[in-house]
Each structure stands twice: as structure tokens, then as C-alpha cells.
Design a protein around this motif. Structure first.
Motif, mmCIF file in Angstrom:
data_model
loop_
_atom_site.group_PDB
_atom_site.id
_atom_site.type_symbol
_atom_site.label_atom_id
_atom_site.label_comp_id
_atom_site.label_asym_id
_atom_site.label_seq_id
_atom_site.Cartn_x
_atom_site.Cartn_y
_atom_site.Cartn_z
ATOM 1 N N GLU A 1 -6.432 -42.017 -32.168
ATOM 2 C CA GLU A 1 -7.529 -42.561 -31.480
ATOM 3 C C GLU A 1 -8.172 -41.978 -30.357
ATOM 4 O O GLU A 1 -9.405 -41.644 -30.257
ATOM 5 C CB GLU A 1 -7.326 -43.971 -31.673
ATOM 6 C CG GLU A 1 -6.910 -44.707 -32.960
ATOM 7 C CD GLU A 1 -6.599 -46.189 -32.646
ATOM 8 O OE1 GLU A 1 -7.334 -46.864 -33.375
ATOM 9 O OE2 GLU A 1 -5.499 -46.430 -32.017
ATOM 10 N N LEU A 2 -7.498 -41.757 -29.486
ATOM 11 C CA LEU A 2 -7.790 -41.248 -28.074
ATOM 12 C C LEU A 2 -8.400 -39.823 -28.225
ATOM 13 O O LEU A 2 -9.499 -39.408 -27.941
ATOM 14 C CB LEU A 2 -6.652 -41.191 -26.973
ATOM 15 C CG LEU A 2 -6.163 -42.688 -26.504
ATOM 16 C CD1 LEU A 2 -4.992 -42.185 -25.505
ATOM 17 C CD2 LEU A 2 -7.377 -42.961 -25.808
ATOM 18 N N ASN A 3 -7.671 -38.905 -29.206
ATOM 19 C CA ASN A 3 -8.477 -37.578 -29.419
ATOM 20 C C ASN A 3 -9.692 -37.582 -30.102
ATOM 21 O O ASN A 3 -10.594 -36.959 -29.841
ATOM 22 C CB ASN A 3 -7.288 -36.660 -30.165
ATOM 23 C CG ASN A 3 -6.138 -36.399 -29.456
ATOM 24 O OD1 ASN A 3 -6.044 -36.265 -28.169
ATOM 25 N ND2 ASN A 3 -4.862 -35.872 -30.033
ATOM 26 N N ALA A 4 -9.483 -38.652 -31.159
ATOM 27 C CA ALA A 4 -11.193 -38.894 -31.941
ATOM 28 C C ALA A 4 -12.090 -39.230 -30.883
ATOM 29 O O ALA A 4 -13.204 -38.562 -30.819
ATOM 30 C CB ALA A 4 -11.030 -39.876 -32.669
ATOM 31 N N ILE A 5 -11.856 -39.881 -29.827
ATOM 32 C CA ILE A 5 -12.934 -40.291 -28.619
ATOM 33 C C ILE A 5 -13.131 -38.962 -27.849
ATOM 34 O O ILE A 5 -14.367 -38.669 -27.816
ATOM 35 C CB ILE A 5 -12.216 -41.460 -27.980
ATOM 36 C CG1 ILE A 5 -12.238 -42.610 -28.533
ATOM 37 C CG2 ILE A 5 -13.160 -41.493 -26.508
ATOM 38 C CD1 ILE A 5 -11.501 -43.782 -27.775
#
Length: 185
Positions: free
Chosen positions: A167-171
Motif C-alpha cells: 500500500e505504501l509503495n502504491a502511494i
């Protein structure tokens, strides 16, 4: 710039009248003037608020990002701190409270006795010491995707909500793509 991505999402889903943003460059702790200057700038931003509209204020207190969601008409303020799950600093409370009071006064709207602050202690908790900005962007994304704006109920109580690395990488990727689209030569 991430805010621009979210604004496009809100416009596409016809939610622009529900959620609005405030530029952190006019309300931050450093370089944005006195408490009064910042309060006035924020009250001006509230001026054209739709009834029930929530304003998302990403705030940097010199070395840490937090998110504050404000409904100036209902005088309700929600604070989200990804690191310590604490309520906002006194200076920030004063800036926001004064902005709501100025907004209500200029609009000749009735001011309740007290502006209510809620610490949303159930937001996903930041594990490291350098990702607070990503977490604030994640909170903004989740709020914008919530068509019923039920984020206070979701995050009011302490919980085990977490953003995983995916999720952090998607952001990070969404922000990087937007930046490259707008600024790459």
C-alpha cells in the motif's frame, strides 16, 4: 502534488462538494507567518465551503506531517497523527480554532460554545520514522474514496489498522507518476 491526484478523483466521482483541500504552504508551522496570519488564510479558504464540506489540512509542525479534517460549519475537527496518535499541538489547535471563529464571524453564522476536536487514534500507525508524509497521503486517499465520509467512525478507537509495504509503495508510485506526467521534460 498528491492533492492534485485526489482532486481529479473527487471531480471524476462528483465528490468535490464533499471534500476540499488546503494548501500546506499557507498553514505550516515554519515560514507561513504568525498564528493570526495562518488562521486568516485558513478562514478565507473556508469562505466558500459547501454545507457539511470537510477540509483536509496536511500540516507540518517542522519535522512531522499530520492530517486534520475540519468541518467549519459543524465546528468539528478530526486530528490524525500517524506516529504518536496524539492530539494536535496547542499552536495548531489555536490556528484552526481561530480560523473557524473568523469564518463563522465573517459569514455571520452562529458559533457554538466550543469547537470539538477528536483524535482519531485508530488510523494506521506509522512504524518507521520517515514515512509520516506517506501515511498522511494514505489517510487523504481513504477519506476521498469514502463516499459517505464515515472515516471518523472507522478510525475513532485504537485499532490494528496498518498499511503494508504494498500500500505504501502504491502511494509512492501514484505520486511519482503524477509528478513525472506534470514535470518531466
Amino acid at each position: 502534488m498528491f492533492i492534485n491526484v485526489l482532486q481529479e478523483y473527487l471531480k471524476k466521482h462528483k465528490m468535490s462538494n464533499m471534500v476540499a483541500f488546503v494548501d500546506p504552504a499557507i498553514i505550516g508551522a515554519i515560514g507561513c507567518g504568525t498564528i493570526g496570519d495562518r488562521s486568516r488564510a485558513l478562514s478565507i479558504r473556508f469562505k466558500n465551503a459547501e454545507p457539511g464540506q470537510i477540509f483536509l489540512l496536511s500540516y507540518n509542525s517542522a519535522n512531522h506531517w499530520t492530517l486534520t479534517a475540519v468541518n467549519p460549519d459543524s465546528q468539528m475537527v478530526y486530528h490524525m497523527d500517524p506516529l504518536k496518535r496524539r492530539i494536535a499541538a496547542e499552536e495548531w489547535i489555536e490556528v484552526v480554532d481561530n480560523a473557524i471563529k473568523l469564518y463563522k464571524d465573517k459569514a455571520k453564522k452562529f458559533l457554538k460554545k466550543k469547537i470539538m476536536w477528536e483524535n482519531l487514534a485508530g488510523v494506521p500507525l506509522q512504524n518507521g520514522s520517515k514515512d509520516c508524509g506517506l501515511f498522511v497521503m494514505g489517510y487523504m486517499k481513504e477519506i476521498c474514496e469514502d463516499k459517505e465520509l464515515k472515516f471518523p467512525e472507522k478510525w475513532l478507537r485504537r485499532s490494528h489498522h496498518a498499511y503494508d509495504i504494498t500500500e505504501l509503495n502504491a502511494i509512492r508510485i501514484k505520486w511519482a507518476k503524477y509528478f513525472m506526467k506534470k514535470h518531466a521534460t
